[in-house]
Design an enzyme around this catalytic site. Structure first.
Site, PDB file in Angstrom:
ATOM      1  CE  LYS A 178      -1.251   7.008  -3.211  1.00  0.00           C
ATOM      2  NZ  LYS A 178      -1.889   6.192  -1.950  1.00  0.00           N
TER       3      LYS A 178
ATOM      4  CD  GLU B 159      -4.507   3.240  -2.276  1.00  0.00           C
ATOM      5  OE1 GLU B 159      -5.667   4.509  -2.136  1.00  0.00           O
ATOM      6  OE2 GLU B 159      -3.701   4.043  -2.411  1.00  0.00           O
TER       7      GLU B 159
ATOM      8  CG  ASP C  22      -1.622   1.234   1.574  1.00  0.00           C
ATOM      9  OD1 ASP C  22      -1.552   1.804   0.765  1.00  0.00           O
ATOM     10  OD2 ASP C  22      -2.664   1.269   2.501  1.00  0.00           O
TER      11      ASP C  22
ATOM     12  CG  ASP D  42      -9.433   4.551   1.055  1.00  0.00           C
ATOM     13  OD1 ASP D  42      -9.055   4.977   1.501  1.00  0.00           O
ATOM     14  OD2 ASP D  42      -9.041   3.209  -0.118  1.00  0.00           O
TER      15      ASP D  42
END
Ligand code: AMP
Length: 581
Positions: free
Chosen positions: A70, A147, A8, A170
């Protein structure tokens, strides 16, 4: 069987897991922790620090560190850290490499194969950039999965025989995804997904940081440029306050001075849960659209979702939980720790790919999160208007998928067509994201309307391939989507690999000690001045003992420093290794 890990790669933290003895398990890092902060530092000695040590350094020397990169994946942005320049995939590759080393140390074997997760709403550029990061880290990226899909796999793995609809919410450090799915006799079918690439826990911390700065008549953007140390320390204070507000009705924030020191008598700002909720309300409201879109696209009613699953650390905020609870009218589920569930699900995916017997009754299908298509010209009477979007693969189509569309030339004797590829939901391309273009040439002369076949193939990694075919000549063209930041030529990849391999990493086996030193150095800026000398001399002693090779002295000074820190009210937590869930 060669080890196959699940990763992850988060905005804030990254984790690594392996499927072992029929179960997914998390792998601890060099300092015994399961979460590795996605932070990179370059020390004064030009060594690369990854994770918790870099996070500590970021508070005192923000110009030597970078977090939240990211968010730059899929762009051409390069960042300067401690005099070095990096692209976002390069920074991500350093995190991946560190996780790979942790896995190798834990398993006692070389690791090559990996599944890496990305937000469902990551576009083609961002996915390719992620795959490139894996390559630069020396990993063979066998699959990129979403994810929330990974989270669902973890839940589905333990609840395979259920028959129900569920929805995964999420909210991570930087991105927000909503995914609706159906579980039926071991089959996990993703029905729809929606999200926002720029909404996550970091925005909530930033909101609180901006509020604290406003109380000092400062503005976040300006302060970030003029007083980076102040902002770095304050952000760390606000992050802690945000977390406390998930369990307490009030939290305090110590206001650092312009140099980022907290010192003897800092100004204390109090923030109540209610104030915080008002502050973050505009962010919470932004959750509504993707949730509504995912529900609408799933063609289910809100009430049909029996399970609402929370994933990502930022779902711990009360305002977020309450919002989700009110929206669906059920208490959200958090059976598995929202920080761990994605990595654990990635390991389940690795087991599925390697046909592990423990998952031979499980099947999973995913969808393409957005519409993919090309630009076309429309004719209105005598007029031709450019800029219209022709969808080829519609959003929420089950993947892998391959679809074809015929377009045609618009002028007599037109010998070439530039196929411009876009992703998005707008009817005009200006509202969508351009993924690249494909030049088609050698069309035989003739009237307008000569056909060109365009084929889009969207694979299980969520990566798009575009081909064009001119039927009269039989000529085929395959797309090199030039716009793509993640698409480097072989030579460019080789060059980036050499650059990455040339970097000097801080030695893994000394990371525990280095982390403790950086932790203590960060604390130096937070204690009263009369305590500062004692702490500094404790750090000096420990550093000398580390370099002396005298084991006894080393152990003594380490214990001494830990005791001193705890007397000052700062508990160093590396020894409290979490139970592997
Ligand atoms: P992830 O990318 O899933 O690791 O999410 C990390 C995000 O979750 C960061 O923005 C954290 O600030 C946030 N987070 C973690 N724990 C908490 C908590 N107890 N309360 C509020 N936010 C949290």
């Amino acid at each position: 069987m060669a080890p196959f890990i699940g990763i992850d790669l988060g905005t804030t933290n990254s984790l690594c897991a392996i499927f072992e003895d029929g179960q997914p398990k998390l792998i601890p890092n060099a300092i015994g922790q399961l979460l590795t902060p996605s932070v990179i530092g370059v020390t004064a000695a030009d060594e690369i620090l990854v994770g918790a040590a870099a996070k500590e350094l970021a508070v005192v020397q923000p110009d030597r560190c970078m977090a939240a990169f990211k968010r730059l994946m899929g762009t051409n942005r390069r960042v300067q850290i401690g005099g070095r320049e990096f692209s976002a995939p390069e920074l991500s590759s350093l995190v991946l490499k560190s996780l790979k080393q942790d896995a190798e140390a834990y398993l006692g074997k070389a690791v090559r194969d990996a599944v890496i997760t990305v937000p469902a709403y990551f576009n083609d550029n961002q996915r390719k950039a992620t795959r490139l990061a894996g390559e630069l880290a020396g990993l063979n990226v066998r699959r990129i999965i979403n994810e929330p899909t990974a989270a669902a796999l973890k839940y589905g793995f333990h609840d395979r025989q259920a028959e129900k609809y569920f929805i995964v919410i999420d909210l991570g450090g930087g991105t927000f995804d909503v995914t609706a799915m159906e579980v039926f006799e071991g089959t996990l079918e993703i029905i729809s997904t929606a999200g926002e690439s720029f909404l996550g826990g970091e925005d909530f911390t930033n909101r609180l940081t901006a509020w604290a700065l406003e109380s000092q008549k400062l503005n976040l953007e300006t302060a970030e440029m003029r007083h980076p140390q102040l902002v770095a320390r304050l952000r760390s204070e606000c992050e802690a306050a945000k977390r406390r507000l998930a369990v307490e009705s009030e939290a305090t924030i110590r206001m650092p001075d312009l140099n980022g020191d907290i010192g003897d008598d800092p100004e204390i700002l109090r923030v109540t849960q209610k104030q915080f909720d008002t502050l973050i309300d505009p962010l919470v409201k932004r959750l509504a659209r993707p949730i509504a879109k995912a529900v609408r696209d799933s063609r289910r009613e809100t009430g049909e979702f029996q399970n609402v699953i929370l994933v990502g650390g930022a779902t711990r905020m009360n305002a977020v939980r309450n919002y989700v609870k009110t929206f669906f009218g059920v208490e959200p589920l958090c059976t598995y720790d929202p920080d761990y569930v994605v990595a654990l699900g990635a390991a389940v995916q690795a087991a599925l790919i390697s046909d592990d017997r423990a998952v031979d009754d499980m099947v999973m299908t995913d969808v393409c999160p957005f519409t993919l298509g090309v630009e076309i010209v429309k004719e209105f009477g005598q007029h031709q208007m450019t800029g219209y979007f022709l969808p080829i693969i519609h959003r929420n189509t089950t993947i892998p998928v391959s679809r074809e569309q015929i377009v045609s030339t618009i002028a007599p004797n037109q010998r070439e067509v530039l196929v411009r590829v876009f992703q998005g939901e707008s009817r005009k391309v200006e509202g969508n994201l351009k993924l690249g273009e494909l030049q088609v040439s050698g069309i035989p002369p003739g009237p307008s309307g000569q056909p060109i076949q365009i084929r889009f193939t969207y694979d299980l990694n969520g990566i798009l391939e575009v081909e064009a075919f001119v039927p009269q000549t039989g000529k085929k063209f395959a797309a090199v989507l030039t716009q793509n930041a993640g698409t480097l030529s072989k030579a460019e990849i080789e060059k980036a690999l050499r650059r990455m391999q040339g970097l000097k990493f801080y030695p893994r086996d000394e990371m525990r000690n280095r982390h403790l030193v950086l932790f203590a150095e960060r604390v130096v800026g937070e204690v009263a001045s009369f305590q500062r000398d004692e702490l500094e001399s404790g750090i000096d002693q420990f550093e000398q003992a580390m370099n002396s090779g005298d084991r006894e002295w080393f152990e003594q000074s380490r214990t001494g420093l830990l005791t001193l820190l705890s007397t000052l009210g700062f508990v160093y937590e590396d020894e409290t290794q979490e139970e592997t869930p």
